[in-house]
Design a protein around this motif. Structure first.
Motif, PDB file in Angstrom:
ATOM      1  N   GLU A 149       0.832  70.590  -7.326  1.00 29.90           N
ATOM      2  CA  GLU A 149       1.222  70.703  -8.635  1.00 29.90           C
ATOM      3  C   GLU A 149       0.063  70.821  -9.596  1.00 29.90           C
ATOM      4  O   GLU A 149       0.056  71.642 -10.590  1.00 29.90           O
ATOM      5  CB  GLU A 149       2.272  69.546  -8.857  1.00 29.90           C
ATOM      6  CG  GLU A 149       3.625  69.854  -8.626  1.00 29.90           C
ATOM      7  CD  GLU A 149       4.199  68.577  -8.916  1.00 29.90           C
ATOM      8  OE1 GLU A 149       4.083  68.034 -10.078  1.00 29.90           O
ATOM      9  OE2 GLU A 149       5.315  68.382  -8.260  1.00 29.90           O
ATOM     10  N   ARG A 150      -0.973  69.931  -9.551  1.00 25.36           N
ATOM     11  CA  ARG A 150      -2.099  69.691 -10.175  1.00 25.36           C
ATOM     12  C   ARG A 150      -2.899  71.005 -10.197  1.00 25.36           C
ATOM     13  O   ARG A 150      -3.437  71.436 -11.187  1.00 25.36           O
ATOM     14  CB  ARG A 150      -3.325  68.643  -9.710  1.00 25.36           C
ATOM     15  CG  ARG A 150      -2.441  67.192  -9.764  1.00 25.36           C
ATOM     16  CD  ARG A 150      -2.644  66.430 -11.230  1.00 25.36           C
ATOM     17  NE  ARG A 150      -3.804  66.823 -11.877  1.00 25.36           N
ATOM     18  CZ  ARG A 150      -3.849  66.876 -13.149  1.00 25.36           C
ATOM     19  NH1 ARG A 150      -2.631  66.788 -13.846  1.00 25.36           N
ATOM     20  NH2 ARG A 150      -4.916  67.142 -13.945  1.00 25.36           N
ATOM     21  N   PRO A 193      -0.268  61.695 -14.500  1.00 24.02           N
ATOM     22  CA  PRO A 193       0.360  62.794 -14.818  1.00 24.02           C
ATOM     23  C   PRO A 193       1.551  63.675 -13.666  1.00 24.02           C
ATOM     24  O   PRO A 193       0.718  63.964 -12.834  1.00 24.02           O
ATOM     25  CB  PRO A 193      -0.472  63.906 -15.665  1.00 24.02           C
ATOM     26  CG  PRO A 193      -1.708  63.399 -15.108  1.00 24.02           C
ATOM     27  CD  PRO A 193      -1.865  62.117 -14.635  1.00 24.02           C
ATOM     28  N   GLY A 194       2.648  63.595 -14.106  1.00 22.25           N
ATOM     29  CA  GLY A 194       3.584  64.312 -12.811  1.00 22.25           C
ATOM     30  C   GLY A 194       3.779  63.486 -11.512  1.00 22.25           C
ATOM     31  O   GLY A 194       4.213  63.836 -10.602  1.00 22.25           O
ATOM     32  N   LEU A 210      -1.783  73.741 -12.553  1.00 25.46           N
ATOM     33  CA  LEU A 210      -2.057  73.822 -13.992  1.00 25.46           C
ATOM     34  C   LEU A 210      -3.051  74.650 -14.568  1.00 25.46           C
ATOM     35  O   LEU A 210      -4.028  74.956 -13.933  1.00 25.46           O
ATOM     36  CB  LEU A 210      -2.306  72.410 -14.218  1.00 25.46           C
ATOM     37  CG  LEU A 210      -1.087  71.201 -13.954  1.00 25.46           C
ATOM     38  CD1 LEU A 210      -1.645  69.677 -14.528  1.00 25.46           C
ATOM     39  CD2 LEU A 210      -0.032  71.532 -14.832  1.00 25.46           C
ATOM     40  N   TRP A 269       1.803  66.536  -4.936  1.00 25.76           N
ATOM     41  CA  TRP A 269       1.101  66.168  -6.044  1.00 25.76           C
ATOM     42  C   TRP A 269      -0.023  66.970  -6.576  1.00 25.76           C
ATOM     43  O   TRP A 269      -0.495  67.525  -7.613  1.00 25.76           O
ATOM     44  CB  TRP A 269       0.851  64.745  -6.589  1.00 25.76           C
ATOM     45  CG  TRP A 269       0.318  64.316  -7.772  1.00 25.76           C
ATOM     46  CD1 TRP A 269       1.063  64.268  -8.858  1.00 25.76           C
ATOM     47  CD2 TRP A 269      -0.953  64.087  -8.156  1.00 25.76           C
ATOM     48  NE1 TRP A 269       0.274  63.863  -9.791  1.00 25.76           N
ATOM     49  CE2 TRP A 269      -1.248  63.781  -9.464  1.00 25.76           C
ATOM     50  CE3 TRP A 269      -2.297  64.054  -7.441  1.00 25.76           C
ATOM     51  CZ2 TRP A 269      -2.471  63.537 -10.067  1.00 25.76           C
ATOM     52  CZ3 TRP A 269      -3.270  63.821  -8.137  1.00 25.76           C
ATOM     53  CH2 TRP A 269      -3.338  63.289  -9.414  1.00 25.76           C
TER      54      TRP A 269
END
Length: 92
Positions: free
Chosen positions: A88-89, A52-53, A92, A85
């Motif tokens: 970003e995780r 994801p992403g 969430l 990445w």
């Protein structure tokens, strides 16, 4: 030497030919991922890993142990790309 692995827990997809396997990603490094898969992956198979992403990665299934698989990317991810990445995780 092995590249450092970062533990993550997310859903990922591994496409082997026309079959898409839903997996749980256990860890990631610049060189590949370790995943758990309910259905068997073929050792030595050329696959595409989708997280994801993150852009899809061409890879090869290298090993299996009790439903866990090691998958090596065909090209090493840049450290900056992997760190971005991961950040970003965390958001969430």
């Amino acid at each position: 030497p092995r590249m450092p692995r970062i533990e993550v827990k997310c859903v990922g997809f591994v496409r082997e030919d026309a079959i898409v396997h839903r997996t749980v990603v256990l860890n990631v490094s610049q060189g590949g991922v370790s995943v758990e898969a309910a259905n068997p992956l073929t050792i030595g198979a050329d696959v595409t890993v989708s997280l994801p992403g993150f852009r899809p990665q061409s890879a090869v299934v290298r090993w299996n142990e009790d439903g866990r698989y090691g998958i090596a990317f065909n090209s090493v991810l840049s450290l900056a790309e992997l760190v971005a990445w991961l950040h970003e995780r965390q958001g969430l």
